[in-house]
Each structure stands twice: as C-alpha cells, then as structure tokens.
Design a protein around this motif. Structure first.
Motif, PDB file in Angstrom:
ATOM      1  N   THR B  53       0.305  -1.414   0.244  1.00 45.86           N
ATOM      2  CA  THR B  53      -0.101   0.539  -0.027  1.00 45.86           C
ATOM      3  C   THR B  53       0.810   1.072  -0.494  1.00 45.86           C
ATOM      4  O   THR B  53       0.824   1.963  -1.006  1.00 45.86           O
ATOM      5  CB  THR B  53      -1.037   0.121   0.887  1.00 45.86           C
ATOM      6  N   ALA B  54       1.658   0.813   0.469  1.00 48.91           N
ATOM      7  CA  ALA B  54       2.874   2.236   1.113  1.00 48.91           C
ATOM      8  C   ALA B  54       3.392   2.814  -0.342  1.00 48.91           C
ATOM      9  O   ALA B  54       3.357   3.598  -0.676  1.00 48.91           O
ATOM     10  CB  ALA B  54       4.639   2.047   1.876  1.00 48.91           C
ATOM     11  N   ILE B  55       3.774   1.706  -1.282  1.00 46.07           N
ATOM     12  CA  ILE B  55       4.631   1.577  -2.282  1.00 46.07           C
ATOM     13  C   ILE B  55       3.334   2.424  -3.101  1.00 46.07           C
ATOM     14  O   ILE B  55       3.798   3.698  -4.225  1.00 46.07           O
ATOM     15  CB  ILE B  55       4.921   0.701  -3.104  1.00 46.07           C
ATOM     16  N   GLY B  56       1.612   1.335  -3.682  1.00 49.91           N
ATOM     17  CA  GLY B  56       1.019   2.022  -4.326  1.00 49.91           C
ATOM     18  C   GLY B  56       0.572   3.561  -3.956  1.00 49.91           C
ATOM     19  O   GLY B  56       0.316   3.642  -4.664  1.00 49.91           O
ATOM     20  N   TYR B  57       0.727   3.165  -2.769  1.00 49.03           N
ATOM     21  CA  TYR B  57       0.153   5.084  -2.979  1.00 49.03           C
ATOM     22  C   TYR B  57       0.958   6.271  -3.168  1.00 49.03           C
ATOM     23  O   TYR B  57       0.929   6.936  -3.934  1.00 49.03           O
ATOM     24  CB  TYR B  57      -0.065   5.440  -0.754  1.00 49.03           C
TER      25      TYR B  57
END
Lengths: 142, 144
Positions: B53-57
């Motif tokens: 999620t951190a990378i995607g956000y």
C-alpha cells in the motif's frame, strides 16, 4: 489450539489486501478502512452507500466463491458465544470512537504515515496482546 | 462503473483477508499469544499489505491529481491525537483480543457461513450504532 504457520500464504494475502487498497484509492479516492466503509451502510446510511455496499458484497462473496470452487480456508473460534457477544460490542464501540481498525489505521493510515493511525495501531496492538495474555494465561480461557 | 469497480476491489480485498488468515479468529489470537501457541503468520499479512500500500499510494498520489472515478481524493482530515482516538483504539484492541475478530476480518468471514461470525457481527453493529447515536447527540447538544 495451535494453528499452522503460513508465511507465504499470509504474505500473498497481505499483498492482495494492499492491491485492493491501492485500487480503491486510485479509482474512488478512498481509504480501504472496513470500519468506515461499513459505517456508511448502517442506518442512518450515507449518501454514497452504493459503492460501499458493492465493496462489502464483494468482500463477503470472495471467500464464498473460493470455497465453492474447492478452495479451503481454515476457520476456528476458540472462545465462547458470550465472549463473542461482549467482545463484538466492545469492538463496535472502539472502532467508532477510534475512527478505524486494522485495515483503516493499520494498513491505509500507516501507509500514509498518518500520526493518528500510527498511534491508534500501536495502542490497539498493545491492548490486544495484553487482552490475549490476560484471557488465556491469567483467566485460563473465556 | 463506480459500483462495478468497488465490487471487484471488494472481491480482491476479501480474498486477501481470507487467504491471509485474518478471517480466522484462532489464527489472529495465536499471533498475539507469545506466551502460548504463537503463530507469527499475521506479521506477514501486515507487512505485505503495508509495504504494498505504501508503494502504491506513493505512485497514485505522485501521478494523479484526482482519482479515476471521483472528483477528489477523500483522505481523513482530522490530525488531532485526542483521548477519543486513544481510548477507542484501546477498546478496539480489547475486543479484538477477546474475540479474534476485527471488522476487516469478520466481514469476509461472513462468506464462510459460520454462526459465530453472525453473532460477532450483530454485536459489533449494535456497538457501532449505539456509539454513533451518542456521539451525534452530544455534537447536537454542543452546537445548540
């Protein structure tokens, strides 16, 4: 009751949860917090209840479809019905006051480095661990 | 379009929860039972979900001014770390530790069709409804 250590399956599941969170942000601009999404379909329902209901139906349908096509998902509840009822109410009160749960604060909020979510996650991880220790090793099961 | 995408994303989310073990109260409780039948699997769920999620956000917010199907990103705006956040989170942890169910785990678990999930969900929804009613009534009193 012991459960099997499943590092690869759990990692794959976690990545899928992350992909869902990214897609919901990219398409709807929303955090994939189950508490917030669910709250919007409990009366008084929010104006944008449609996508919330669709998300919830999809989330419920997924394990049903997976098991219907032959997949197996381990499930066991090692506590009493009274514990489920009392604990359920406490979860409902807690996530409403705390504005989120594992998915909202623990995944989406932490991924945004939100200080509120980092505090919330540290607090609930700690009280969960203390509660499990107290119920299992002091009370001897509930 | 919005409804269909939400349905598909819900399916991905529910499958992730179910495969990961988050919908299984026994597995959740064992993750926290360091002094007993410890099962570290959930660290892999949280780690996998959080890093993804951190990378995607970062990618989503870095490349787009608004989401594909909505006018703007709806991100939480409250920045205050108040007693309501801390007390609520602490209570949530107590309930999670008693039952092994959290909202994100319990909702996909409905699809597995066990009565215990319905019992938990009924109690949780009652807790949400009552708490929301009290918060709203208080907010009205403060305004008036």
């Amino acid at each position: 009751m012991a459960t099997e250590f499943t590092p690869f399956l759990s990692l794959a599941g976690g990545v899928l949860i992350g992909i869902a969170a990214i897609l919901l942000m990219a398409t709807h601009g929303r955090v994939a917090g189950m508490t917030g999404i669910l709250a919007g379909v409990i009366p008084p329902v929010s104006a944008d209840w449609g996508w919330r209901a669709a998300f919830l139906i999809g989330a419920i349908a997924a394990p049903a479809i997976y098991t219907a096509i032959g997949g197996s998902i381990a499930f066991a509840v090692p506590v009493s019905a009274a514990a489920l009822a009392i604990g359920g109410v406490i979860v409902g009160v807690g996530v409403t006051l705390g504005s989120g749960c594992t998915s909202g604060h623990g995944v989406c909020g932490m991924a945004r480095l939100s200080p509120r979510s980092i505090v919330a996650t540290c607090v609930f991880m700690a009280t969960t661990a203390i509660t499990v220790f107290a119920t299992r090793h002091i009370a001897g099961g509930i | 379009m919005r409804i269909t995408t939400a349905l598909i994303i819900g399916i991905i989310f529910g499958l992730g929860i179910a495969l990961s073990g988050m919908a299984n109260p026994a597995k959740v409780l064992n993750f926290f039972d360091f002094a007993g039948t410890w099962d570290p699997s959930l660290a892999f769920v949280m780690g996998g979900a959080l890093i993804t999620t951190a990378i995607g956000y970062r990618f989503v917010f870095g490349t787009r001014k608004e989401p594909l199907l909505a006018g703007a990103f709806s991100l939480p705006t409250n920045r205050e770390i108040d007693s309501r956040l801390v007390v609520g989170s602490a209570l949530f942890g107590v309930g999670w530790g008693i039952t092994g169910f959290c909202p994100g785990g319990a909702i996909p678990a409905i699809g597995l069709g066990y009565g215990s999930t319905f019992l938990f969900m009924g109690a949780m929804i009652a807790g949400i409804a009552v708490t929301r009613t009290i918060i709203n009534a208080r907010a009205r009193t403060v305004r008036a």
